[in-house]
Design a protein around this motif. Structure first.
Motif, PDB file in Angstrom:
ATOM      1  N   GLN A 138       0.697  -1.279  -0.023  1.00 36.17           N
ATOM      2  CA  GLN A 138       0.070   0.097  -0.067  1.00 36.17           C
ATOM      3  C   GLN A 138       0.969   1.240   0.047  1.00 36.17           C
ATOM      4  O   GLN A 138       0.159   2.404   0.069  1.00 36.17           O
ATOM      5  CB  GLN A 138      -0.960   0.112   1.093  1.00 36.17           C
ATOM      6  N   GLY A 139       2.088   0.869   0.043  1.00 40.81           N
ATOM      7  CA  GLY A 139       3.080   2.386  -0.117  1.00 40.81           C
ATOM      8  C   GLY A 139       3.966   2.626   0.989  1.00 40.81           C
ATOM      9  O   GLY A 139       4.558   3.619   0.915  1.00 40.81           O
ATOM     10  N   GLU A 140       3.833   1.641   2.109  1.00 39.95           N
ATOM     11  CA  GLU A 140       4.756   2.021   3.374  1.00 39.95           C
ATOM     12  C   GLU A 140       6.143   1.437   3.070  1.00 39.95           C
ATOM     13  O   GLU A 140       6.367   1.156   2.084  1.00 39.95           O
ATOM     14  CB  GLU A 140       4.000   1.305   4.402  1.00 39.95           C
ATOM     15  N   CYS A 141       7.041   1.649   4.135  1.00 37.70           N
ATOM     16  CA  CYS A 141       8.568   1.198   3.949  1.00 37.70           C
ATOM     17  C   CYS A 141       8.772   0.562   5.092  1.00 37.70           C
ATOM     18  O   CYS A 141       9.665   1.048   5.839  1.00 37.70           O
ATOM     19  CB  CYS A 141       9.279   2.678   4.052  1.00 37.70           C
ATOM     20  N   ARG A 142       8.342  -0.593   5.224  1.00 34.47           N
ATOM     21  CA  ARG A 142       8.477  -1.387   6.689  1.00 34.47           C
ATOM     22  C   ARG A 142       9.629  -2.607   6.235  1.00 34.47           C
ATOM     23  O   ARG A 142      10.083  -3.097   7.101  1.00 34.47           O
ATOM     24  CB  ARG A 142       7.257  -2.136   7.166  1.00 34.47           C
ATOM     25  N   THR A 143       9.668  -2.961   4.995  1.00 30.84           N
ATOM     26  CA  THR A 143      10.414  -4.160   4.625  1.00 30.84           C
ATOM     27  C   THR A 143      11.428  -3.603   3.554  1.00 30.84           C
ATOM     28  O   THR A 143      11.436  -2.497   3.170  1.00 30.84           O
ATOM     29  CB  THR A 143       9.812  -5.228   3.914  1.00 30.84           C
ATOM     30  N   ILE A 144      12.321  -4.703   3.290  1.00 30.69           N
ATOM     31  CA  ILE A 144      13.666  -4.288   2.440  1.00 30.69           C
ATOM     32  C   ILE A 144      12.794  -4.038   0.934  1.00 30.69           C
ATOM     33  O   ILE A 144      13.254  -3.139   0.107  1.00 30.69           O
ATOM     34  CB  ILE A 144      14.624  -5.130   2.390  1.00 30.69           C
ATOM     35  N   TYR A 145      11.685  -4.543   0.591  1.00 35.03           N
ATOM     36  CA  TYR A 145      11.142  -4.590  -0.671  1.00 35.03           C
ATOM     37  C   TYR A 145      10.579  -3.127  -0.592  1.00 35.03           C
ATOM     38  O   TYR A 145      10.644  -2.252  -1.856  1.00 35.03           O
ATOM     39  CB  TYR A 145      10.123  -5.556  -1.027  1.00 35.03           C
ATOM     40  N   GLY A 146       9.797  -2.782   0.218  1.00 31.51           N
ATOM     41  CA  GLY A 146       9.285  -1.243   0.331  1.00 31.51           C
ATOM     42  C   GLY A 146      10.475  -0.375   0.061  1.00 31.51           C
ATOM     43  O   GLY A 146      10.273   0.670  -0.687  1.00 31.51           O
ATOM     44  N   ALA A 147      11.459  -0.476   1.015  1.00 38.03           N
ATOM     45  CA  ALA A 147      12.709   0.458   0.814  1.00 38.03           C
ATOM     46  C   ALA A 147      13.445   0.510  -0.487  1.00 38.03           C
ATOM     47  O   ALA A 147      13.306   1.659  -1.144  1.00 38.03           O
ATOM     48  CB  ALA A 147      13.568   0.125   2.084  1.00 38.03           C
ATOM     49  N   GLY A 181      11.785 -11.998  -4.989  1.00 38.57           N
ATOM     50  CA  GLY A 181      10.781 -11.309  -4.121  1.00 38.57           C
ATOM     51  C   GLY A 181      10.335 -10.072  -4.501  1.00 38.57           C
ATOM     52  O   GLY A 181       9.274  -9.493  -4.597  1.00 38.57           O
ATOM     53  N   LEU A 182      11.435  -9.257  -4.947  1.00 37.86           N
ATOM     54  CA  LEU A 182      11.197  -7.859  -5.437  1.00 37.86           C
ATOM     55  C   LEU A 182      10.336  -7.844  -6.530  1.00 37.86           C
ATOM     56  O   LEU A 182       9.542  -7.001  -6.622  1.00 37.86           O
ATOM     57  CB  LEU A 182      12.819  -7.147  -5.730  1.00 37.86           C
ATOM     58  N   LEU A 183      10.887  -8.855  -7.608  1.00 35.40           N
ATOM     59  CA  LEU A 183       9.763  -8.857  -8.896  1.00 35.40           C
ATOM     60  C   LEU A 183       8.328  -9.068  -8.569  1.00 35.40           C
ATOM     61  O   LEU A 183       7.462  -8.320  -9.218  1.00 35.40           O
ATOM     62  CB  LEU A 183      10.454  -9.655  -9.939  1.00 35.40           C
ATOM     63  N   GLN A 184       8.096  -9.835  -7.633  1.00 34.71           N
ATOM     64  CA  GLN A 184       6.767 -10.403  -7.145  1.00 34.71           C
ATOM     65  C   GLN A 184       6.107  -9.222  -6.459  1.00 34.71           C
ATOM     66  O   GLN A 184       4.984  -8.996  -6.679  1.00 34.71           O
ATOM     67  CB  GLN A 184       6.961 -11.467  -6.309  1.00 34.71           C
ATOM     68  N   PHE A 185       7.004  -8.443  -5.565  1.00 38.49           N
ATOM     69  CA  PHE A 185       6.241  -7.567  -4.971  1.00 38.49           C
ATOM     70  C   PHE A 185       5.827  -6.029  -5.911  1.00 38.49           C
ATOM     71  O   PHE A 185       4.841  -5.776  -5.855  1.00 38.49           O
ATOM     72  CB  PHE A 185       7.438  -6.861  -4.070  1.00 38.49           C
ATOM     73  N   ALA A 187       5.201  -6.488  -9.222  1.00 42.98           N
ATOM     74  CA  ALA A 187       4.087  -6.977  -9.961  1.00 42.98           C
ATOM     75  C   ALA A 187       2.779  -6.851  -9.325  1.00 42.98           C
ATOM     76  O   ALA A 187       1.831  -6.616  -9.701  1.00 42.98           O
ATOM     77  CB  ALA A 187       4.296  -8.412 -10.330  1.00 42.98           C
ATOM     78  N   LEU A 188       3.025  -7.142  -7.904  1.00 40.75           N
ATOM     79  CA  LEU A 188       1.643  -7.100  -7.228  1.00 40.75           C
ATOM     80  C   LEU A 188       1.363  -5.438  -6.887  1.00 40.75           C
ATOM     81  O   LEU A 188       0.154  -5.072  -6.868  1.00 40.75           O
ATOM     82  CB  LEU A 188       1.833  -7.347  -5.693  1.00 40.75           C
TER      83      LEU A 188
END
Length: 465
Positions: A138-147, A181-185, A187-188
Motif C-alpha cells: 500500500q506504499g509504506e516502507c517497513r520491509t526491504i522490498y518497500g525501501a 521477491g522484489l519482482l513479485q512485490f 508485480a503486485l
C-alpha cells in the motif's frame, strides 16, 4: 557486466545497522581504504527505528568505531574501522535513505535484514499474507522490498543510473531469491515500467558471508577502553575468522575487494551450501539443545559431548554425502566450524543463535532431509534438528524458556494451538511451510515422532543426572 572502478568517488549504501555489517562488510572496505584505495565509502542506514540510538552514537563519532576480534586461543586484536563515512538518520518515510539511494554516486546497495526479513514462503515466493508486506504494497516502507522499490523508483525518475543490489544474509541463493521477491512485490504493486527499468539497470549477485558476531556485551567496551586508553562508544566484537564469497556480477562498478581477501567467483553455490548446512544449521541445533539443558553460551553447549555429537553426526552422516563431490574439504570444514563454535572468548549466546527457527528449518535443514530421502536414505541424524526445535518451542509455549525467543515470522497463536492439539507432533510434521513435500510423507512423520521422543528421553536423563 561492468566490473571497472568508477572514476569519481562512489558510495556503498548499506541497509541494516546491526553488528554483523560492522564486523564484516565494513571491515573489508576499511582494509581496502587502508591499502590506499579510497574510491569507495559506506553510507549506513536502517529500515526500522530500533537502531536509532546506535546510529546517533556512530554519527557523533563520524561513523568510526572499534572492532575487537578474538581467536579460539584468546588472542585479541583491536582496530578502529573508518569505512562508514555517512550515517543516515531514520525517519518513518525513510526519506533520507531513499535520497541517498537515488544518487548516481551510490553504485552498490547492500543489506543485512536477517533470513526472516525476506518474507519468503517455502516455495520462496513472497508471503503476501504478512502484515508488513501488505502495508508496503500500500506504499509504506517497513520491509526491504518497500525501501528498495522506493529507492529504485526515485532512481529511475532522476536518471540515477544502474545499481547493484547486494544481499549479505544467510539465505540460500540470496541474490536470486531477493530479486525474485522484489519482482513479485512490484508485480503486485502493478509497476510494469519500474520492472522494465530494473531488468536493464540492476544486478543481484549471490553471496556467502561468514563471521560469528555476537551481540556486543558491556565488557567489550571495557576491554576496548583499556586497550585504547580512552572510551569508545558502540564497539563491536567478532571471531578472528572471516570469509566473503561473491558472484562477480556488479552492474555499476565495484571496489577491488579481491585485494583484501574477498573471493570473487562465478558461482557461490558450493560455498553457500556448505556454509548454510554445516555452519548455520549446526549452530541452530547447538543453540536449541544448549538452551534445553539450561546453558547460556554456544561454546559451553558445543563443548558438551552429547550436543556436539548431535551436530557432528548430522554433518557427517547426512550433509557430507548430500554435498559430495565438493570443491571444499567438507570434513575439514566441519571440524573448523565446531572449533569456532567452541571459542569460549566469543561469549555468543544461545538466545541469539536460536532465533528465527521458523525461517531456519525450511532454509537450512529441510533441504538435507529431502535429499536424504531422494538418495534412498532415512535422515535419522538430521531429523534430530527439527525435533530439538519442536521441544524448544514446547518450552516456549509453556513459558519455560530462560529468555525471550525472537522470530520475525513466528505466529504465536498457531504455535499455542499446535501444542494444545490432540497430537502436536502430527500438526508439526504436516506443516508444509516448514517441511515442504515431506509434510505429506507418513514415514517422515514417523521418523520425527521417534526423534522427538528421543529428545525428551535425553532431557529426562540429563535432569535425572
Amino acid at each position: 557486466m561492468n566490473h571497472s572502478q568508477p572514476q569519481q568517488s562512489a558510495v556503498w549504501l548499506h541497509i541494516g545497522a546491526g553488528s554483523f555489517h560492522r564486523a564484516h562488510q565494513a571491515w573489508y572496505l576499511h582494509r581496502l581504504i587502508k591499502a590506499g584505495d579510497e574510491q569507495w565509502s559506506i553510507a549506513l542506514g536502517n529500515i526500522r527505528d530500533d537502531a536509532t540510538p546506535l546510529l546517533n552514537t556512530l554519527a557523533a563519532q563520524q561513523g568510526e568505531y572499534v572492532l575487537e576480534t578474538v581467536t579460539p586461543a584468546g588472542e585479541r586484536h583491536y582496530e578502529t574501522i573508518s569505512s562508514i563515512k555517512k550515517i543516515i538518520p531514520w525517519d518513518a518515510e525513510l526519506s533520507q535513505l531513499i535520497a541517498q539511494g537515488e544518487k548516481p554516486e551510490t553504485r552498490v546497495i547492500s543489506f543485512t535484514v536477517t533470513e526472516s526479513g525476506y518474507y519468503l514462503n517455502n516455495q520462496f515466493n513472497l508471503d503476501q499474507t504478512n502484515p508488513d508486506i501488505r502495508a508496503d504494497l500500500q506504499g509504506e516502507c517497513r520491509t526491504i522490498y518497500g525501501a528498495i522499490s522506493h529507492i529504485l523508483q526515485q532512481r529511475k525518475r532522476s536518471n540515477g543510473g544502474p545499481v547493484t543490489l547486494l544481499n549479505c544474509d544467510n539465505l540460500r541463493h540470496n541474490g536470486s531469491r531477493f530479486h525474485q521477491g522484489l519482482l513479485q512485490f512490484l508485480a503486485l504493486r502493478q509497476q510494469p515500467e519500474l520492472l522494465k527499468w530494473i531488468a536493464a539497470n540492476t544486478s543481484c549477485p549471490n553471496t556467502m558471508v561468514d563471521r560469528i558476531t555476537p551481540r556486543p556485551s558491556p565488557d567489550v567496551a571495557v576491554r576496548v577502553e583499556q586497550y585504547m586508553g580512552k572510551a569508545s562508544q558502540a564497539p563491536v566484537m567478532a571471531e578472528a575468522f572471516i570469509q566473503w564469497v561473491i558472484e562477480d556480477n556488479f552492474i555499476a562498478g565495484r571496489p577491488r575487494l579481491e585485494k583484501v581477501g574477498v573471493e570473487m567467483v562465478e558461482s557461490v553455490l558450493p560455498y553457500e551450501e556448505a556454509k548454510i548446512r554445516i555452519l548455520n544449521a549446526s549452530h541452530s541445533c547447538i543453540a536449541w539443545a544448549g538452551t534445553l539443558v539450561g546453558q547460556q553460551y554456544i561454546h559451553e553447549s558445543t563443548q558438551t559431548e552429547a550436543i556436539k555429537k548431535i551436530a557432528y553426526r548430522y554433518v557427517t552422516e547426512d550433509v557430507i554425502p548430500c554435498l559430495s563431490p565438493s570443491p571444499l574439504n567438507l570434513k575439514e570444514y566441519r571440524d573448523v566450524v565446531l572449533d569456532r563454535f567452541s571459542n569460549s572468548y566469543i561469549q555468543d549466546t544461545n538466545q541469539r543463535v536460536a532465533a528465527d527457527g521458523f525461517s531456519k528449518i525450511p532454509g537450512f535443514i529441510t533441504p538435507t532431509l529431502i535429499e536424504c530421502y531422494q538418495r534412498g536414505e532415512t535422515p535419522e541424524a538430521t531429523s534430530l534438528l527439527p525435533a530439538l526445535f519442536f521441544v524448544f518451542m514446547h518450552k516456549w509455549a509453556l513459558q519455560q524458556l530462560p529468555y525471550e525467543y525472537q522470530d520475525g515470522i513466528v505466529d504465536p497463536q498457531a504455535v499455542k494451538q499446535m501444542f494444545a492439539a490432540k497430537d502436536p507432533v502430527a500438526v508439526y510434521a504436516r506443516d508444509g511451510k516448514l517441511f515442504a513435500e515431506l509434510a505429506e510423507k507418513p514415514e517422515f512423520e514417523a521418523l520425527l515422532r521417534r526423534s522427538i521422543a528421543s529428545v525428551y528421553q535425553w532431557l529426562d536423563s540429563v535432569n535425572a543426572g
